[in-house]
Write a protein that holds these residues in place. Sequence first.
Motif: not given
Length: 162
Positions: A135-162
């Motif tokens: 359960e803790e390993r899955l929780r950590i994997r979820t946090f890792q995935g969320e970070y990458h989703a947030l960073r990816g969303a930032r890149k998409v937003k920057s690309a859209i804004d340009e």
Amino acid sequence: MKSALFFLLLLAGLPLAGRAQSASRMDSLRRHGELTGARPSGGLLARPRATAPRSTPAGRPRGAAADPVQQHLLGTTVNLAEARAEQLPDLYEQFISTTRAERRQWSYEQWDAAGAVLARLNERYAQVRTELPLEERLRIRTFQGEYHALRGARKVKSAIDE
């Protein structure tokens, strides 16, 4: 229109965020920098280290509490190279909470610094993950995935804004 596209891209990435990886797939991704928060283009952060942590100019091991960015993101002065397995889920949770709260103001350099902290967290996680319940390993994997989703969303937003 921009917000709808942004939402759809973010929504499309959600199923991947919480999916657990097999050990061999995780090792493959880690080698390519996809789980470490590092850029996959190479460099020191993209390769996991099997040796002792490198020292900073002050002689402290990498991952030590001397990093002010790490202290801020994790809310503690813990040395990640010595963190106990049971500490990691809370450290990841604090990391992602800070990321969620501050991400809109971050520059690319701040995202890179957060990625370096995540790489150190992931490095320690790789060393002690078998000591954690599933359960803790899955929780950590979820946090890792969320970070990458947030960073990816930032890149998409920057690309859209340009």
